[in-house]
Design a protein around this motif. Structure first.
Motif, PDB file in Angstrom:
ATOM      1  N   SER A 151       1.813  -0.451  -2.731  1.00 45.86           N
ATOM      2  CA  SER A 151       0.031  -0.578  -2.131  1.00 45.86           C
ATOM      3  C   SER A 151       1.173  -1.102  -0.177  1.00 45.86           C
ATOM      4  CB  SER A 151       0.304  -2.423  -2.120  1.00 45.86           C
ATOM      5  OG  SER A 151       1.413  -3.004  -2.275  1.00 45.86           O
ATOM      6  N   ALA A 152       0.196  -0.888   0.040  1.00 39.52           N
ATOM      7  CA  ALA A 152       0.508  -1.390   1.521  1.00 39.52           C
ATOM      8  C   ALA A 152       0.417  -2.509   1.921  1.00 39.52           C
ATOM      9  CB  ALA A 152      -0.764  -0.858   2.487  1.00 39.52           C
ATOM     10  N   MET A 153       1.300  -3.544   2.831  1.00 39.48           N
ATOM     11  CA  MET A 153       1.314  -4.650   2.745  1.00 39.48           C
ATOM     12  C   MET A 153       0.303  -4.818   4.299  1.00 39.48           C
ATOM     13  SD  MET A 153       3.315  -6.279   0.495  1.00 39.48           S
ATOM     14  CE  MET A 153       3.356  -8.245   1.439  1.00 39.48           C
ATOM     15  N   LYS A 154       1.126  -4.049   4.998  1.00 40.79           N
ATOM     16  CA  LYS A 154       0.124  -4.030   6.603  1.00 40.79           C
ATOM     17  C   LYS A 154      -0.169  -2.573   6.937  1.00 40.79           C
ATOM     18  CE  LYS A 154       3.205  -7.894   8.249  1.00 40.79           C
ATOM     19  NZ  LYS A 154       3.652  -8.530   9.339  1.00 40.79           N
ATOM     20  N   PRO A 155      -1.018  -1.980   7.373  1.00 41.51           N
ATOM     21  CA  PRO A 155      -1.905  -2.992   7.240  1.00 41.51           C
ATOM     22  C   PRO A 155      -2.998  -3.353   5.748  1.00 41.51           C
ATOM     23  CG  PRO A 155      -3.154  -0.445   8.646  1.00 41.51           C
ATOM     24  CD  PRO A 155      -1.540  -1.051   7.744  1.00 41.51           C
ATOM     25  N   GLU A 156      -3.910  -4.607   6.133  1.00 40.30           N
ATOM     26  CA  GLU A 156      -4.446  -4.982   4.819  1.00 40.30           C
ATOM     27  C   GLU A 156      -5.222  -4.161   3.961  1.00 40.30           C
ATOM     28  OE1 GLU A 156      -6.399  -8.377   2.222  1.00 40.30           O
ATOM     29  OE2 GLU A 156      -5.352  -8.769   4.416  1.00 40.30           O
ATOM     30  N   GLY A 157      -5.275  -3.437   3.447  1.00 37.05           N
ATOM     31  CA  GLY A 157      -6.276  -1.988   2.319  1.00 37.05           C
ATOM     32  C   GLY A 157      -5.810  -1.175   2.841  1.00 37.05           C
ATOM     33  N   GLY A 158      -4.803  -0.926   3.772  1.00 39.90           N
ATOM     34  CA  GLY A 158      -3.994   0.838   4.043  1.00 39.90           C
ATOM     35  C   GLY A 158      -3.410   1.521   2.577  1.00 39.90           C
ATOM     36  N   ASN A 159      -4.208   2.890   3.033  1.00 44.49           N
ATOM     37  CA  ASN A 159      -3.117   3.758   1.990  1.00 44.49           C
ATOM     38  C   ASN A 159      -1.402   4.223   2.147  1.00 44.49           C
ATOM     39  OD1 ASN A 159      -2.476   5.783   0.534  1.00 44.49           O
ATOM     40  ND2 ASN A 159      -4.891   6.682   1.258  1.00 44.49           N
ATOM     41  N   PRO A 160      -1.472   3.719   0.735  1.00 46.60           N
ATOM     42  CA  PRO A 160       0.395   3.880   0.848  1.00 46.60           C
ATOM     43  C   PRO A 160       1.389   5.234   0.860  1.00 46.60           C
ATOM     44  CG  PRO A 160      -0.117   2.470  -1.283  1.00 46.60           C
ATOM     45  CD  PRO A 160      -1.853   3.121  -0.044  1.00 46.60           C
ATOM     46  N   VAL A 161      -0.353   6.114   0.533  1.00 44.90           N
ATOM     47  CA  VAL A 161       0.573   7.444   0.158  1.00 44.90           C
ATOM     48  C   VAL A 161       0.058   8.218   0.965  1.00 44.90           C
ATOM     49  CG1 VAL A 161      -0.039   8.885  -1.508  1.00 44.90           C
ATOM     50  CG2 VAL A 161      -0.040   7.215  -2.312  1.00 44.90           C
ATOM     51  N   CYS A 209       2.945   0.874  10.141  1.00 45.26           N
ATOM     52  CA  CYS A 209       2.052   0.164   7.905  1.00 45.26           C
ATOM     53  C   CYS A 209       3.628  -0.027   7.566  1.00 45.26           C
ATOM     54  CB  CYS A 209       1.465   1.079   7.928  1.00 45.26           C
ATOM     55  SG  CYS A 209       2.869   2.701   7.129  1.00 45.26           S
ATOM     56  N   GLU A 210       3.444  -1.506   7.024  1.00 45.05           N
ATOM     57  CA  GLU A 210       4.856  -1.567   5.605  1.00 45.05           C
ATOM     58  C   GLU A 210       4.122  -1.505   4.767  1.00 45.05           C
ATOM     59  OE1 GLU A 210       6.300  -4.950   9.460  1.00 45.05           O
ATOM     60  OE2 GLU A 210       4.608  -5.577   7.032  1.00 45.05           O
ATOM     61  N   LEU A 211       4.792  -0.569   3.415  1.00 45.09           N
ATOM     62  CA  LEU A 211       4.397   0.112   2.147  1.00 45.09           C
ATOM     63  C   LEU A 211       5.371  -1.010   0.996  1.00 45.09           C
ATOM     64  CD1 LEU A 211       4.282   3.543   2.816  1.00 45.09           C
ATOM     65  CD2 LEU A 211       2.550   2.133   3.764  1.00 45.09           C
TER      66      LEU A 211
END
Length: 743
Positions: free
Chosen positions: A210-220, A232-234
């Motif tokens: 998941s992406a912690m920041k931004p909320e709803g961000g794409n972790p991939v 972003c923070e993954l």
């Protein structure tokens, strides 16, 4: 023959590529098995596929080679074999990077192998020409947080320099493989090589969950527009170890910074603190890599593995957008096959076991490690506990065997063992040497290798004799010098009891006495007399009782002539065989003395067991439950500094569940007799499996309507000593059986 590059600069940290091209006429029948090594690390590729990574960490007396079957990777026609070899600066340079990797500061590569193809044999070893060049792009930076394990990068897309022919190293005529000396006079080679003693580490592609920041961000995957800074923070989902990988496109002159962190922290303007580890209102701190795209398509994998639960990616673009087509990691670690399991009527037990196993796994690579983030170093006390815990979970003792050999090889002339090994920065914690004795005793009990115990007895004796030489006129072991670390305790500077300033430490004397009794037990198990060891242990106990016992408080002081006290002195007094163990521990708890951190809790629990006070352990486990409440996915180093989020010595629950709650432990060497004596207080049922060299042992028990029922399924023809809660004892060689009694 070892080879190098004439362009290589000694005492430089850089990567060089050694490359060879060869032809294969019949890929379906061709055979090629090689032996490969390097100074200091290599990644070996055949036709673009990573086929081996090493060499396994060695010590100053032994370096290792890997044996690799390359046949599955051969193709018809032209084949390209290359190794990206990391040259590391030697110890006394400014940045030293990974201190657990031995190095000479020189570039060196070795490969030995013959291609068998269509009835013809071709020598592909380093005795035939190889091409070599320096790789440009990778540049290494020293870590700030994890100084002992860091090999961080500031890198652009890799490009090769100009290839030239590799040259032999010095006058070394061979690779000194497997115990052969370099000449007829028995002289050592610069790089003595031995077969890798453990399997290759596993590699498993993983995704961020998941992406912690931004909320709803794409972790991939994501795209950063031109002239933009994006962060972003993954979340990896749990603390892990792995090689960061990514595919990037575009982004000429951009910068991509990837910071690796164990957890979120909060800053109050003065200090950092940890509470909920996944509370994203906090901040991430840690070491980082910097990647510098050049506008081309860009695939990358870090040279060394990273430790993280969360990563922070900060991208600053210039005139061109940067697209991250994929970001992930390749998880790595020792291939530890777990067969042990446990569950009970307490639902927190299963969670504690899961975290304990994960913690052990993250602290197992080419050696046991104190922590994968900060140091990646194999410490004696830490490793002894990790080894013992691993014995409950798996019958694989290969990493334990190489650990004992590492310590055996680390002995300094005066008799002590280095407290961490392999390590280019030598360190001594005298009492850690005593834990080597406990290692050997454990292994003899769990695996029964008498020849191994005999091999290490002289090393044990050298350590014990060193402590004996430090005894003063009182008969106590006096000041030992070096670092007298015991435990991380509030008020103890650098983990050393304050009493050390005055002279002898009581706790060191009791650890010494416990080790003497342990050595005696080893001797007795292999048919030798342990009388001298036991005599010396009794002498220490008498001296401690005379000079360190406070009869007014019914406690041992931390040293003779001081009014300082700790739980540590009492628990080690119990383990050493002091009188009135229950009174000592009861008084320590009543007086709220300096308490053990997680590392010492295993020893505290053994003292409680010995004193008949084991019922207090469940209450002590609240410290582990608190870590669960704080959303830890691995056990924290200690509750004083809370530096590392992953320390193997905290996996004590593994032992307690297997040896106490299921009650399974070896009675005689190599599980020649198995004891099954479940400790049932506070639970209505428990079930699990304990690994052993004789085969897995499955135990299930329950208490219902005042009746204790026990089911066991284990190795056949092995005597099982069953101790029931009502005190009855019987023995059986049945593989599977059921019994019951009133409670």
């Amino acid at each position: 023959m070892w080879i190098t590059s004439k362009q290589a600069v000694c005492q430089e940290t850089a990567v060089y590529r050694f490359q060879k091209t060869f032809m294969v006429q019949d890929q379906s029948s061709a055979k090629l098995t090689i032996r490969v090594s390097a100074e200091a690390r290599y990644k070996l590729y055949l036709n673009g596929t990573l086929v081996s990574l090493g060499p396994c960490k060695g010590n100053e007396f032994a370096r290792y080679y890997e044996t690799v079957d390359l046949a599955p990777y051969l193709v018809q026609g032209e084949n390209i074999l290359y190794a990206d070899v990391l040259q590391l600066e030697e110890q006394y340079g400014a940045p030293v990077f990974i201190v657990s990797v031995e190095r000479t500061g020189r570039l060196a590569f070795f490969m030995d192998g013959t291609l068998c193809d269509s009835g013809e044999k071709t020598d592909l070893s380093t005795k035939t020409p190889w091409q070599v060049c320096r790789l440009f792009g990778p540049d290494f930076t020293m870590a700030v947080y994890s100084a002992y394990s860091g090999l961080f990068e500031k890198t652009a897309p890799i490009r090769t320099g100009e290839f030239s022919e590799a040259i032999p190293i010095g006058h070394t005529p061979d690779a000194n493989i497997d115990h052969q000396s370099v000449n007829n006079y028995g002289e050592f080679c610069t790089y003595p090589l031995y077969q890798r003693p453990i399997p290759q580490l596993f590699r498993k592609p993983r995704e961020f969950v998941s992406a912690m920041k931004p909320e709803g961000g794409n972790p991939v995957s994501f795209t950063v527009p031109a002239n933009t800074t994006y962060t972003c923070e993954l979340n990896a989902g749990e603390l892990t170890t792995g090689y960061l990988t990514f595919l990037a496109k575009g982004g000429k002159d951009a910068e991509m910074k990837v910071l690796y962190s164990e957890c979120y922290e909060h800053f109050d303007g003065k200090d950092y603190s940890k509470n909920l580890r996944d509370d994203k209102t906090g901040i991430l701190r840690g070491d980082f890599d910097i990647f510098l795209p050049d506008g081309s398509a860009y695939a990358y994998e870090t040279y060394w593995f990273r430790t993280f639960r969360f990563i922070q990616v900060t991208i600053t673009t210039k005139e061109e957008p940067l697209t991250i087509e994929h970001i992930g990691y390749i998880e790595t670690g020792y291939p530890f096959e777990v067969t042990g399991e446990f569950s009970s009527s307490d639902p927190t037990h299963q969670k504690m076991l899961d975290v304990s196993i994960r913690t052990l796994q993250r602290c197992m690579h080419e050696t046991f490690e104190d922590c994968p983030y900060y140091e990646q170093l194999q410490y004696t006390m830490d490793s002894r506990l990790q080894m013992l815990f691993s014995y409950q979970l798996s019958a694989d003792d290969r990493l334990a065997r190489r650990c004992m050999e590492d310590y055996h090889a680390s002995k300094i002339p005066e008799g002590l063992l280095q407290s961490r090994t392999p390590c280019i920065r030598r360190q001594i914690i005298p009492q850690f040497s005593l834990h080597f004795t406990f290692m050997v005793e454990d292994h003899l009990l769990y695996y029964g290798d008498v020849s191994l115990a005999k091999r290490y007895l002289p090393t044990i004796d050298a350590v014990l004799n060193w402590f004996d030489s430090k005894r003063n006129a009182q008969g106590l072991v006096g000041k030992t010098g070096y670092w007298s670390y015991i435990d991380w305790v509030d008020g103890w500077t650098l983990g050393v009891p304050t009493a050390e300033k005055s002279g002898a430490l009581t706790v060191v004397n009791f650890i010494y006495a416990t080790a003497l009794n342990s050595a005696a037990h080893i001797c007795e198990m292999i048919g030798r007399s342990g009388d001298d060891y036991r005599r010396r242990a009794k002498e220490i106990l008498r001296a401690a009782k005379m000079y360190c016992y406070d009869s007014d408080r019914n406690l041992y002081t931390d040293g003779p002539g001081v009014r300082l006290y700790s739980t540590h002195a009492q628990l080690w007094a119990v383990l050493a065989g002091a009188e009135n163990p229950k009174a000592l521990l009861s008084q320590a708890f009543a007086d709220n003395l300096a308490k053990p951190s997680y590392s010492m809790c295993f020893f505290l629990f053994r003292a409680l067991e010995k004193a008949g006070m084991y019922d207090l352990v469940e209450e002590k486990f609240d410290a582990w439950r608190l870590m669960l409440d704080k959303h830890c996915t691995t056990w924290v180093e200690d509750d004083v500094r809370e530096r590392s989020e992953c320390h193997g010595w905290g996996s004590t629950p593994v032992y307690e569940f297997a040896a106490m709650r299921l009650g399974v432990r070896p009675v005689s060497i190599g599980y020649g007799e198995i004891q099954i004596a479940p400790y049932t207080k506070g639970l209505s049922h428990a079930e699990g499996t304990v690994a052993s060299v004789k085969g897995d042992i499955h135990v299930k028990w329950e208490i219902k309507d005042g009746i204790f029922s026990l089911w066991v399924d284990g190795p056949a023809y092995v005597t099982k000593k069953v101790v029931l809660p009502n005190g009855n004892i019987f023995r059986t060689t049945d593989a599977a059986f059921h019994t019951s009694c009133e409670v």
